[in-house]
Write an enzyme that holds these catalytic residues in place. Structure first.
Site, PDB file in Angstrom:
ATOM      1  CG  ASP A   1      -9.717  -0.036   4.914  1.00  0.00           C
ATOM      2  OD1 ASP A   1      -9.532  -0.315   3.708  1.00  0.00           O
ATOM      3  OD2 ASP A   1      -8.961  -0.387   5.825  1.00  0.00           O
TER       4      ASP A   1
ATOM      5  CE  LYS B   1      -3.821  -2.413   2.133  1.00  0.00           C
ATOM      6  NZ  LYS B   1      -4.502  -2.865   3.344  1.00  0.00           N
TER       7      LYS B   1
ATOM      8  CD  GLN C   1      -3.406  -4.368   6.522  1.00  0.00           C
ATOM      9  OE1 GLN C   1      -3.236  -3.426   5.754  1.00  0.00           O
ATOM     10  NE2 GLN C   1      -4.122  -5.424   6.194  1.00  0.00           N
TER      11      GLN C   1
END
Ligand code: NDP
Length: 303
Positions: free
Chosen positions: A124, A57, A101
Site C-alpha cells: 500500500d 483484491k 485493510q
C-alpha cells in the site's frame, strides 16, 4: 442526459485490464522460473465495504496468478495479536506483499500497525520509510491509487514535464502521494484543500486537475481551463429520484464542455487501484530479491 462523447472519457477499466494482463505475463514468467508471488490480505472486523474490497483484491490476485492468503480476524482482535500476525508475515519468505485493510477498529492504533509492516512488503506504500522514499524521489513502493492515476495521466497526456497540476485534497493516501508523484514527473504542482482561498481560480490555472475530496460534484465547468485533463478520484454515493448511484468530485456532464479528457466515476480511477496493488506485489518481490542479492554479495565480499 445527452450521450457523452466517449473520446473525452478516460477508460480506467480498459487500462486496468491492460495493466493486469502485463502483471499476468510477468507472474507466468516468474512461475516458470520457480518463483510464486504471494500477497497476504488482513481484514479485522466485518465492515461491509471492507469485505467487498478484500474479496475483490483476492479475486484479482488469483486471476493474475498471484497466490493470495486471506487473514480474517474478528473485530475484537487485540492490537498485540494483529502485530504478531504482521511480524509473522514479515518473516515468511513466501509472502511478498502484506496489505492491512483500512479502516481498523477504533481500539487499534492504525499508525503502529502500518509501521510494523516490512517496508519491502508494504504494497500500500503507507509505511513512513516508503512515504519518505517517495518524497526523496527514490524507487520505493508507492500508494496504489495515485500510482494508477499517474498511468492514466501518462496515457492521456503523453509528456507530463512542465505541466501545471493542481491536486485538490491532501490526504496521506491520495492527495499527498499524488502531488509527490506529479513532482517526480516534473510537473509544477499546486496542492489545495479545505482552507485554500479561491479554489476555482487556482484550478483554472491547471493543465491537470486531480480531485480527491469526497464531495459530489464539487468541481464544475467554471473551475476548469479549456483543454485540461481531469482525474476524478472521488467516490460519492448519492440518492437521486429514489435511486442510489456513484458520482465523483467533478460534475462530469458540465466538465465535458471544457476538458480534453476526464475519468468517469465509476469506471475511471477505481479499477486502477486494484490493478496497481497487483503491480506493487511484483515490485515488492523484485525489491526483496534485490535486497537478498545485496545481502549475499556483502556476506561474500572480504571485510
Ligand atoms: P480524506 O477525507 O482523507 O481527504 C479529503 C481531502 O479533501 C482533505 O485534504 C480535505 O481538506 C479536502 N477537502 C474537503 N473539503 C474540501 C473542499 N470543500 N474544498 C477543497 N478541499 C476539500 O479523503 P481521501 O483522500 O481518503 O479520499 C478522497 C476521495 O477519494 C473520497 O471520495 C474517497 O472515497 C475517494 N477514494 C477513491 C479511491 C479509488 O480507488 N478510486 C481510493 C481512495 C479514496 P483538509 O485536509 O483541509 O480537511
Amino acid at each position: 442526459m445527452n450521450a457523452i462523447p466517449s473520446i473525452k472519457l478516460i477508460d480506467g477499466k480498459a487500462t486496468a485490464k491492460r495493466v493486469l494482463a502485463e502483471v499476468g505475463e510477468q507472474v507466468q514468467a516468474l512461475r516458470q522460473a520457480g518463483v510464486q508471488p504471494a500477497l497476504a490480505v488482513v481484514l479485522v472486523g466485518c465492515d461491509a465495504a471492507s469485505q467487498v474490497y478484500v474479496r475483490n483484491k483476492v479475486l484479482r490476485a488469483e486471476e493474475v496468478g498471484i497466490r493470495s492468503l486471506e487473514h480474517r480476524l474478528p473485530g475484537d482482535t487485540s492490537q498485540a495479536h494483529l502485530l504478531a500476525l504482521i511480524e509473522r508475515l514479515n518473516r515468511d519468505r513466501e509472502i511478498n506483499g502484506i496489505l492491512v485493510q483500512l479502516p481498523l477498529p477504533g481500539h487499534i492504533d492504525e499508525h503502529r500497525v502500518l509501521q510494523t509492516i516490512d517496508p519491502l512488503k508494504d504494497v500500500d506504500g503507507f509505511h513512513s520509510a516508503n512515504v519518505g522514499g517517495l518524497a526523496q524521489g527514490r524507487d520505493v513502493l508507492t500508494p496504489c491509487t495515485p500510482s494508477g492515476c499517474m498511468r492514466l495521466l501518462r496515457d492521456a497526456c503523453g509528456e507530463l514535464r512542465g505541466k501545471h497540476a493542481v491536486v485538490v485534497g491532501r490526504s496521506n493516501i491520495v492527495g499527498k502521494p499524488m502531488a509527490a508523484l506529479l513532482l517526480q514527473a516534473d510537473c509544477t504542482v499546486t496542492m489545495v484543500h479545505s482552507r485554500s482561498h479561491d479554489l476555482p481560480a487556482l484550478c483554472r490555472q491547471a493543465d491537470i486537475v486531480v480531485a480527491a475530496v469526497g464531495k459530489p460534484g464539487l468541481i464544475g465547468a467554471d473551475w476548469l481551463k479549456p483543454g485540461a485533463v481531469v482525474i476524478d478520484v472521488g467516490i460519492n454515493r448519492i440518492e437521486e429520484a429514489g435511486q442510489s448511484r456513484l458520482v465523483g468530485d467533478v460534475d462530469l456532464a458540465a466538465a465535458l464542455t471544457q476538458v480534453a479528457a476526464i475519468t468517469p466515476v465509476p469506471g475511471g480511477v477505481g479499477p486502477m487501484t486494484i490493478a496497481y496493488l497487483m503491480k506493487n506485489t511484483l515490485l515488492a518481490l523484485d525489491l526483496q530479491q534485490q535486497a537478498a542479492h545485496q545481502e549475499r554479495t556483502s556476506c561474500l565480499s572480504p571485510c
